[in-house]
Design a protein around this motif. Structure first.
Motif, PDB file in Angstrom:
ATOM      1  N   GLU A   1      -9.585   0.586  11.238  1.00  0.00           N
ATOM      2  CA  GLU A   1      -9.625  -0.839  11.610  1.00  0.00           C
ATOM      3  C   GLU A   1      -8.340  -1.305  12.284  1.00  0.00           C
ATOM      4  O   GLU A   1      -8.322  -2.363  12.912  1.00  0.00           O
ATOM      5  CB  GLU A   1      -9.882  -1.709  10.372  1.00  0.00           C
TER       6      GLU A   1
ATOM      7  N   ARG B   1     -10.681 -12.166   7.370  1.00  0.00           N
ATOM      8  CA  ARG B   1     -11.549 -11.103   6.865  1.00  0.00           C
ATOM      9  C   ARG B   1     -12.020 -11.406   5.446  1.00  0.00           C
ATOM     10  O   ARG B   1     -13.194 -11.243   5.107  1.00  0.00           O
ATOM     11  CB  ARG B   1     -10.799  -9.769   6.882  1.00  0.00           C
TER      12      ARG B   1
ATOM     13  N   PRO C   1      -8.017  -3.141   5.063  1.00  0.00           N
ATOM     14  CA  PRO C   1      -8.210  -2.388   6.313  1.00  0.00           C
ATOM     15  C   PRO C   1      -7.580  -1.007   6.224  1.00  0.00           C
ATOM     16  O   PRO C   1      -6.561  -0.803   5.563  1.00  0.00           O
ATOM     17  CB  PRO C   1      -7.511  -3.252   7.360  1.00  0.00           C
TER      18      PRO C   1
END
Length: 607
Positions: free
Chosen positions: A255, A242, A251
């Motif tokens: 998520e 990410r 997150p």
């Protein structure tokens, strides 16, 4: 004392006789039996002189009747109204005797037909045609169901039925307003300070923890690992990917968790790590969040705001070894708390996702994977460690649920193939999946009954009118979500008459659908209860169910109302400790009397 919802259920506004007695009563006067039972006990509280005139005037104003006259029901004939009002046995408000209209008669016949359709599927008893397969039990044919479902939708679209249900629900609301005006102070005094025992009737397993608690688990898993820790290594690799993609924000719960109606997340994704029982970390993250939830349930008490129990939605994406994986995961979880149970959830989107990754060939294979092992466990009694684990898991399963809150309802056009022939890339229509879930569950329960095992219930997570209607037709004991229920008057009235459980959340976007919907459902007499649905993404409190009750209190629900919501949550749950005792209410012939009889009563509160 008797609860408002009990009274509506007890009085049987639509009985079985050939003439729909409910439709015979004039508009505004159809509630005689409900009023008669509702208002009789307050006469002994010292307000005898005021009660009779108040109730008579209230009925006159509330139902707008003209040409009325008042008299009093007494044991002896000829008693004067003044003398009896001092004892205040009852007040009767009589109409001029208007006959029911043709529209009212037609609406009564429609309601009788709809309820008979539900009883047809609810009481259907399959016959075993063999012992080896879930499909070897007889069922009502698909074509017959298709005709019944289309007939149901046709009836629900009748303007006469809508007008009739609008008046009846208005009468129910008026009943509750009168009841609350008479008894609210006494009931609140009785309910104040009492700890509630509440059931969270619908909570998604992957999103069951409050957001703060879920993020605690996430950060602890990230911090405690080392390079040799496979679980922590998989999590770090995902986060590094990410960051490499330019994603700077850490997150959040959205998520980390998957919605029940979303396609199955990839096992090597953040959602897959925290939402699936089978993934690269062997379901350990979901197992840890579930253990944290169970510990919180065990710690709940009356001193902390109320004892909390939960019906946890266990998602089943029915590929080949789905039950084996679930059984192993549950076994590693350890003994399930006595304050929790499983509701196996089949998402309507599951087929398309499994078909897309070639895990199944057709919809018939999905049904075989979902029900075949369970029937085999009952009929063949196989041995082995996996089967023992599956048997242990099933001890805590109380129902099956089709999750269709976010599904788009498709019409049943043209010839619909058998499940073994449905090999399209998209999922079958909603009603098609509901029907086949009902048929297979009936067969499974038939096999379990022969082995003297408990019956598994049918539930639905539904929002659209078509989905709610299909769930009602097939005999679902309760529904959650219910986005369009507050605006669909005939479905509201039917759910009230048959006391179908309604579990709703005020915070979740999956539930209700309009402001004031909870109050509307409650005052119309539906058996409504509060749930949390998906607290990880919809609640901010560390006590999500407590937040739901707090919001209800802020919206005008009294202490007695909250106690009734809690009791409803017990009654619509499948916990055996809350099994409702059948009341010994004598059946009475419904003889049409063009009058409202008013008495006084209070709700019976149970803590």
């Amino acid at each position: 004392m008797t609860s408002f919802t009990e009274l509506l259920n007890r009085t049987k506004p639509l009985p079985e006789p050939e003439v729909p007695a409910e439709a015979e009563a004039p508009a505004g006067l159809q509630v005689a039996q409900m009023l008669y039972t509702l208002l009789w006990e307050t006469v002994g509280t010292g307000t005898k002189q005021e009660l009779g005139p108040f109730l008579a005037n209230y009925v006159e104003r509330r139902f707008g009747e003209t040409n009325i006259k008042r008299r009093v029901l007494t044991a002896g004939a000829g008693s004067s109204i003044c003398s009896v009002l001092k004892g205040c046995d009852a007040v009767m408000v009589e109409s001029g005797g208007r006959q029911p209209s043709s529209e009212e008669l037609a609406a009564g016949q429609m309601l009788l037909e709809i309820r008979q359709l539900r009883r047809k599927y609810l009481s259907f008893a399959p016959q075993a045609a063999g012992n080896s397969h879930a499909a070897s039990f007889t069922a009502i044919a698909w074509k017959e169901f298709e005709g019944d479902y289309e007939r149901l939708l046709q009836l629900l679209g009748s303007s006469a039925l809508w007008n009739f249900c609008r008046r009846r629900l208005a009468a129910a609301r008026g009943l509750f307003e009168a009841h609350r005006a008479l008894n609210e102070d006494n009931e609140d005094e009785e309910a104040a300070g009492r700890g509630l025992t509440r059931v969270d009737n619908c909570i998604q397993l992957a999103r069951a923890l409050p957001p703060g608690r879920l993020m605690d688990v996430f950060h602890s898993k990230l911090a405690e690992g080392n390079d040799k820790d496979e679980d922590a290594g998989a999590l770090r690799k995902l986060l590094e990917g990410r960051d490499a993609g330019g994603w700077q924000r850490p997150p959040g719960p959205q998520e980390l968790t998957a919605d029940a109606d979303e396609p199955v997340p990839a096992m090597q994704s953040l959602k897959g790590l925290f939402s699936c029982t089978t993934n690269v970390v062997h379901g350990s993250y979901l197992r840890e969040t579930t253990s944290a939830l169970l510990r919180r349930l065990e710690r709940s008490s009356h001193a902390s705001g109320g004892v909390t129990l939960a019906e946890l939605r266990l998602p089943l994406h029915a590929e080949g070894d789905a039950w084996v994986d679930l059984a192993r995961w549950a076994s590693d979880l350890g003994s399930l708390s006595s304050r929790a149970c499983w509701v196996v959830q089949l998402p309507v989107t599951s087929y398309a996702a499994l078909k897309g990754r070639r895990a199944i060939l057709d919809y018939g294979e999905l049904l075989d994977n979902a029900f075949g092992p369970l029937v085999k466990l009952v009929t063949e009694e196989p041995h082995g460690e996996v089967w023992l684990k599956l048997q242990e898991l099933l001890h805590h399963v109380v129902a099956f649920e089709l999750s269709a809150c976010l599904a788009v309802t498709e019409p049943l056009n043209g010839e619909v193939p058998e499940p073994s022939e449905w090999n399209e890339s998209h999922s079958p229509p909603l009603a098609y999946q509901f029907y086949h879930l009902w048929a297979r569950l009936k067969g499974l329960n038939c096999a379990r009954a022969r082995s003297k095992q408990k019956e598994l219930g049918l539930r639905a997570a539904a929002s659209s009118p078509e989905a709610l209607a299909c769930a009602y037709l097939l005999g679902a004991s309760s529904v959650s979500g219910c986005g369009s229920l507050s605006s669909h008057l005939p479905l509201q009235y039917l759910y009230m008459l048959d006391q179908v459980g309604v579990a709703v959340s005020q915070c979740s976007k999956r539930s209700l659908g309009e402001a004031g919907a909870l109050q509307k459902l409650f005052t119309h007499g539906l058996r409504v209860a509060l749930c949390t649905e998906d607290p990880a993404v919809s609640h901010w409190s560390d006590d999500p169910l407590g937040q739901e009750y707090g919001l209800a209190h802020s919206a005008g629900f009294s202490n007695a109302d909250l106690a009734e919501l809690a009791r409803n949550s017990q009654w619509i749950s499948s916990f055996e400790s809350f099994a409702r005792e059948e009341e010994n209410v004598e059946e009475q012939d419904w003889v049409f009397v063009p009058a409202i009889v008013v008495h006084s009563d209070r709700r019976r509160l149970s803590f």
